[in-house]
Motif scaffolding. Sequence first.
Motif, mmCIF file in Angstrom:
data_model
loop_
_atom_site.group_PDB
_atom_site.id
_atom_site.type_symbol
_atom_site.label_atom_id
_atom_site.label_comp_id
_atom_site.label_asym_id
_atom_site.label_seq_id
_atom_site.Cartn_x
_atom_site.Cartn_y
_atom_site.Cartn_z
ATOM 1 N N ARG A 164 0.855 -1.181 0.000
ATOM 2 C CA ARG A 164 0.000 0.000 0.000
ATOM 3 C C ARG A 164 0.893 1.233 0.000
ATOM 4 O O ARG A 164 1.826 1.336 0.798
ATOM 5 N N ASN A 168 -5.139 3.363 1.651
ATOM 6 C CA ASN A 168 -6.154 2.825 0.752
ATOM 7 C C ASN A 168 -6.955 3.969 0.149
ATOM 8 O O ASN A 168 -7.279 4.943 0.840
ATOM 9 N N THR A 169 -7.305 3.820 -1.114
ATOM 10 C CA THR A 169 -8.045 4.888 -1.785
ATOM 11 C C THR A 169 -9.422 4.461 -2.249
ATOM 12 O O THR A 169 -10.197 5.295 -2.707
ATOM 13 N N SER A 170 -9.755 3.173 -2.164
ATOM 14 C CA SER A 170 -11.013 2.695 -2.711
ATOM 15 C C SER A 170 -11.675 1.725 -1.748
ATOM 16 O O SER A 170 -10.998 0.978 -1.037
ATOM 17 N N ASN A 174 -9.227 -2.514 -6.450
ATOM 18 C CA ASN A 174 -7.875 -2.923 -6.094
ATOM 19 C C ASN A 174 -7.105 -1.734 -5.531
ATOM 20 O O ASN A 174 -7.018 -0.690 -6.164
ATOM 21 N N ASN A 175 -6.544 -1.894 -4.324
ATOM 22 C CA ASN A 175 -5.759 -0.822 -3.707
ATOM 23 C C ASN A 175 -4.261 -1.013 -3.891
ATOM 24 O O ASN A 175 -3.470 -0.305 -3.265
ATOM 25 N N SER A 176 -3.866 -1.963 -4.715
ATOM 26 C CA SER A 176 -2.453 -2.211 -4.961
ATOM 27 C C SER A 176 -1.913 -1.213 -5.984
ATOM 28 O O SER A 176 -2.640 -0.760 -6.871
ATOM 29 N N PRO A 177 -0.628 -0.872 -5.898
ATOM 30 C CA PRO A 177 -0.058 0.086 -6.855
ATOM 31 C C PRO A 177 0.076 -0.510 -8.240
ATOM 32 O O PRO A 177 0.061 -1.741 -8.420
ATOM 33 N N ASN A 227 -3.211 4.605 -6.672
ATOM 34 C CA ASN A 227 -2.606 3.813 -5.602
ATOM 35 C C ASN A 227 -1.085 3.864 -5.628
ATOM 36 O O ASN A 227 -0.423 3.055 -4.970
ATOM 37 N N ASN A 649 -8.764 5.459 -10.694
ATOM 38 C CA ASN A 649 -8.788 4.030 -10.424
ATOM 39 C C ASN A 649 -9.853 3.410 -11.321
ATOM 40 O O ASN A 649 -10.998 3.849 -11.319
ATOM 41 N N THR A 691 -8.906 10.556 -7.612
ATOM 42 C CA THR A 691 -8.190 10.877 -6.378
ATOM 43 C C THR A 691 -7.408 12.163 -6.590
ATOM 44 O O THR A 691 -6.535 12.239 -7.461
ATOM 45 N N THR A 718 -10.411 10.910 -2.403
ATOM 46 C CA THR A 718 -10.977 10.096 -3.472
ATOM 47 C C THR A 718 -12.470 10.350 -3.550
ATOM 48 O O THR A 718 -13.179 10.292 -2.533
#
Length: 1020
Positions: A164, A168-170, A174-177, A227, A649, A691, A718
Amino acid sequence: MKKLYFVILFFVMMTVCSLQAQTKSVSGKITDGTGETMPGVNIIEKGTSNGTTSDIDGNYTLSISDGAILVYSFIGYTPIERVVGTSTVIDITMESEMSDLSEVVVVGYGKQRKSDLTGAVGSASAKDLQERPTSSLPQALSGKIAGADVSQNSGRPGGKTQIRIRGNTSVSLNNSPLIVVDGVILASSTLGNNSNPIDYINSNDIASVEVLKDASATAIYGSRGANGVILVTTKRGSKNGGRVNYDSYYSLGKIAKKVDVLNSEQFLMIEDVAYQNAEKFDPVGWANGKYQDPALKRTDPLLFDADGQPIYDTDWQDEVTQLAFSQNHQLSFTGGNEDGSFGAFLGYTGEEGIMKESWMKRYSGRFVFDTNIKKWLKVGGSLSYNNQQERIIHNSWVGRNMIENIPIVPVKYPDGTWASNLDYPGMEGGPNPVRVGQEYQNYLRTQTVIGDVFVNIDFTEGLELRSSIGVNSIGQKTEEYAGRELNFIGTPTNGYASISPNQMFSWQFENYLTYNKKFAEIHSFTGLLGISWQHTESSNLYTRVNNFSDDFFSFNNLSAGSVPVLPTSSAFEEGINSYFGRINYGLKDKYLFTVTGRIDGSSKFGANNRYAFFPSAALAWRVSEEDFLIGSSVISNLKVRTSYGETGNSGIPAYGALAGLGTSSYVFNQSVVTGIGKGNLANPDLKWERTKQIDAGIELGLFSGRVSLEADVYKKVTTDMLLNAPVPQSSGYATVFRNIGSMENKGLEISLNTVNIDKGDFTWETMFNISMNRNEVTGLSGGSDIFPGGGKTIIREGESVNSFWGWVHLGTWGTDEEDVAASYNWLPGDIKLKDINEDGAINDADKVIIGNGLPKGYGSFINSIYYNNFEFSLDLQFTYGNDIMYITTRPQENRQGIANSLSTVLDAWTPENQDTEIAQWRPVGAGYDNRDTDHMIQDGSFIRGRNLLLAYNFTSDILDKMSLQKLRIYTSLQNFFLITKYQGYDPEVQTSNAAFGQGEVNFNQYPRPRVFMVGLNVSF
């Protein structure tokens, strides 16, 4: 006059003779931190003009006077002084200056000098990553960069990591970069065994990793940058002739910590007392003979002696785990010159898991080339292939039953037959975990390909076109078989076999122009303009057959099973079309400005909002270049910067905005048939999550780079969060993707690097970083709560995601509270829950937020010491402010008499011990309250000794005798201590795969090992 002449001549001759008598020759070889030889290094005898430079192979020879001090210098590297003494051979390893502002870092679609960056970019070199040898790139990256939270959530071979960047943005995506390898964007996907595409990248192939954190840095990736972005640059060929490198390590791992459970004596004692308490908690059942005295069933001579005492006292954690051997071998061949280079890289990794029968094997190969065909034309590319095979233990029955298997039964009886909990009457059962490890078969086979070819065309000075084609292919196949006699797993279906092949393939075609120009010596300009297409397709298939007459074929012959299960399959395609640009402008190398924009169009979104624009802008001021600071003996670098921008995202499934059909089973004419009906509801107004992020940072260097500080504060908001939200059943649908709310992250990141001592042959460096992030859900459509992950977590306006949901545990009811307890239908000795609304009942209305799995802060403290040819590194990791929902607490404290328990039950309620959290013992049939309470919440803060490394670099005189350029040996101890209040195996390990399941720990735990490692690095 003649006498004076002869006197002067005499003294001149004596001086010359004296000087000749006191001179000698010294030689050596100069390399950089990666072992590459360094031509052109200046070697000067301090205080004189006597000097030389190293040749193309890094070698040098210089005649000097006795007592001389040599100074080695090269642009971008820390100068080194060496007292020659009696040495005739002095080899030098040059280290990049920590404050070197000319260092070049990779950014989206290009490179920049670190001094020219206006955004928040963290960087880790190959040397940084190799200080902690691992088989996984995320593990190597952990703790290296502030703002990048890399958690190793499993101790299984190959690891399981979660990344991360700035929170977390969502709420549902998926919050992975975003991961970009040599310009190839890896399709974001959760793969088999809950792995990620980055897990299959060979960490030994990495030249550098850059983490783009703020909007200025990530906006060039537009809809996929919310992310953060991780840019991975792999090693290329050599421009200094041929070279062979071999790196290897061997390691042993063992379980680092065991969970305290009951031994045989304690287990039987609690069973006896629980039986005696049955009359209190179930008087009716007691009167009707529902409960049997346990002493009457302890007659089996295989388990008890003539006095009814247990024969065995099995430690199931010892039986399930092992001393695990692992090895890693990496071989590379590189060559070339300034006109072209190539490299071939081969690797093998074999890891045994500390839980028996689990393992991982990885075979990797990579080829790279770069060729200057013409002065104006350069062609290059790379192709990597990884083949990884894993044997996966059963997710729940091994991890669960190494705790719950009762200690009075053995693994096997003397005649070789398997023992189990069922051998002792009244037990819940559960399979023998050692047997499950041996007989349950689950293999995951993964093949990945990453490839790219690029062409660079220089049209004129400063104007360059780069055109590239990249591909990423991931093929996975899961093969599973559970035998007919494997209790609780294969027995319900008389054995089953399944095969599940999954395939994902993506390609991209990108073209971009870059123009660099400097005007009037004070204006610098870099312009970037590009276009990109990416297409991704995937397919999945699941086939299963039950009821086998024999276990011989396993999953290799599905026709051996007589009851097929209806197969399932799916296929998806998606595309994205992008236009992007960036302008970098600098005035006098002091005032820096960056503006970036990207337009993305995705096939996932509704026709009304298919395209979106993501802009950003950033400013930086290099204060140290101003007249009032130039030449300062204290401040060597000072830069302040700020940025604002928008990213997006797009992580919803393909066709998420479109109406679709689905299949369902129905009963028709007394038969089950499959039909096609409504699948999902269309939403043509569905649009991108956005975001918005503002960042302010400062970079400070003191005392010629001896102290380097970088700090950032940021706020990310976001909006238009996407969720597959429920709709009224009257619509004929269950859910529809909608934009439903907003979320905020704000935080602080600090990185501090210091050179504490730099005295010739002794150097001590320290790196410290800390990251703090606060998350808040600021809006949800209609304000309604969302309960992901089976209701153990809640998403609520005004609260952070990853909030745990349950009842407040007040301890246990005392005898002096008997009347009040009775009003809630409880007795003294039962657990006591808080009646939040004071309505005289305990129900869902009394549930509240009881904890949060997100850390308030995390970071690293790393010390590196270099003395002569020795290297020493101490790497500490810390996390604080996070909770763990140790779900295991509930079943393993509330089920006396049917399975083993945590040793905490020894503090259960008794008339003499009423101030306790643990309910009074009783048989399960007499009733326990099994709700999720804050009794399960534990402090997840910890300090970990992540790595302790000692290495030795052999001197050049030994290397010359062995015809080697480099020989380094090292030993490493990883996960060598852990300070925590957490009761379970490891506070970083989690078992939930839900979107916000960080900190949830249930049965299927895979402990992290303590690892002892020895290795070597050889170059010739």
